[in-house]
Scaffold this motif. Structure first.
Motif, PDB file in Angstrom:
ATOM      1  N   VAL A 192      51.100  39.140  45.294  1.00 47.79           N
ATOM      2  CA  VAL A 192      50.322  39.801  44.238  1.00 47.79           C
ATOM      3  C   VAL A 192      48.858  39.517  44.540  1.00 47.79           C
ATOM      4  N   LEU A 193      48.140  40.545  44.996  1.00 47.77           N
ATOM      5  CA  LEU A 193      46.814  40.318  45.577  1.00 47.77           C
ATOM      6  C   LEU A 193      45.724  41.166  44.933  1.00 47.77           C
ATOM      7  N   VAL A 194      44.503  40.652  45.046  1.00 47.35           N
ATOM      8  CA  VAL A 194      43.329  41.417  44.624  1.00 47.35           C
ATOM      9  C   VAL A 194      43.143  42.578  45.594  1.00 47.35           C
ATOM     10  N   GLU A 195      42.164  43.423  45.311  1.00 53.26           N
ATOM     11  CA  GLU A 195      41.962  44.629  46.102  1.00 53.26           C
ATOM     12  C   GLU A 195      41.703  44.328  47.570  1.00 53.26           C
ATOM     13  N   SER A 196      42.065  45.272  48.413  1.00 53.08           N
ATOM     14  CA  SER A 196      41.879  45.138  49.852  1.00 53.08           C
ATOM     15  C   SER A 196      40.399  44.950  50.182  1.00 53.08           C
ATOM     16  N   GLY A 197      40.135  44.076  51.150  1.00 51.49           N
ATOM     17  CA  GLY A 197      38.764  43.811  51.554  1.00 51.49           C
ATOM     18  C   GLY A 197      38.285  42.436  51.177  1.00 51.49           C
ATOM     19  N   SER A 198      38.975  41.789  50.237  1.00 48.85           N
ATOM     20  CA  SER A 198      38.623  40.418  49.884  1.00 48.85           C
ATOM     21  C   SER A 198      38.868  39.517  51.087  1.00 48.85           C
TER      22      SER A 198
END
Length: 294
Positions: A192-198
């Motif tokens: 469960v991840l934050v938006e792509s690019g972090s």
């Protein structure tokens, strides 16, 4: 012709469409449309035309953009030259990750607003790569980056502190009982991840891909929602320690004893090297260094 209309026009050009410009400026889309219609009526021309879904400047639009840059810069220069007071005033646009604003800045922002009530604070949430683009277009004044290093030749990055990153699960998750966790343990797990690019998300994904681990991703924009999903045993997440410290202390989340590559993430305060540092910007940087840097 008003300065705000020209700034609206310039933001549409920079961001590529009316919707993004409205969101960035905090206007309704109808307000942005009205600004352009008033400009076109006054100048008796058309500034934009559409080719399918692509918004393009007309020849007159290109000519106006050159003048708009000069006019808005002269207006800002005049304001700065005529403001003899060293008391910070005017707008201050700051880019930052959501986690940084929620968990590092509340007390500092409250103090800054109390000290300098005439400064108009405006926050833009996102990730470092988005802020790079906005800094280069002079659409934000300063930004907080969560990265290993800031090496861009056109940006000045002031190191603030190392930002610890942790991988966490629910206490009921099978991995919570293990004494050590490696990339192979993530096989067929849901992340469960934050938006792509972090940067910390990217580091975890690269480590798992290098180990040829298959995993599933549930992408969620808000950190609070991520924590709720993970505490319900719906998956694993990676976040800055400061964002989950309360839950770790309460025992609703557990940090995994990760044995994979370290997450080398630092916090930087960044601005463009050609940016004129107003009293508002300088005062903000000074307060950050006095209150937040250990």
């Amino acid at each position: 012709m008003e300065i705000r209309q020209l700034k609206t026009f310039m933001n549409i050009v920079k961001l590529g469409n009316f919707v993004k410009a409205a969101q960035f400026l905090g206007y309704t889309q109808s307000t942005v449309t009205t600004h352009i219609q008033l400009l076109e009526k006054e100048l008796d021309t058309i500034l934009f035309e559409r080719f399918g879904h692509q918004l393009m400047l007309t020849t007159d639009g290109e000519r106006l953009y050159e003048y708009a840059e000069k006019i808005t810069k002269l207006a800002d220069d005049a304001k700065n030259a005529l403001c003899q007071s060293k008391i910070p005033v005017g707008p201050l646009v700051i880019g930052m990750p959501e986690s940084f604003c929620v968990y590092h800045l509340p007390d500092l922002l409250k103090e800054y607003s109390s000290l300098y009530p005439d400064v108009e604070l405006n926050f833009k949430f996102g990730i470092s790569n988005e802020f790079r683009n906005l800094l280069r277009k002079n659409m934000i004044d300063i930004a907080f980056f969560l990265e290993k290093n800031v090496t861009d030749s056109d940006l000045i990055g002031k190191f603030l502190w190392p930002e610890p990153i942790v991988i966490v699960v629910s206490p009921e998750h099978p991995l919570a009982k293990k004494e050590s966790v490696e990339a192979e343990d993530f096989h067929d797990q849901t992340l469960v991840l934050v938006e792509s690019g972090s940067n910390y998300r990217t580091a975890l994904e690269k480590g798992l891909e290098k180990a040829a681990v298959c995993f599933k991703i549930l992408e969620v924009c808000q950190i609070q929602t991520i924590k709720q999903l993970v505490s319900s045993s719906l998956g694993i997440t990676v976040l800055p320690l400061v964002a989950v410290k309360k839950e770790l202390d309460a025992g609703t989340l557990v940090a995994l004893p990760w044995q994979g590559p370290e997450f080398q993430i630092n916090t930087y305060l960044v601005y463009h090297k050609e940016k004129w540092l107003s009293h508002a910007i300088r005062s903000f940087i000074k307060l950050v260094q006095e209150r937040l840097v250990k």
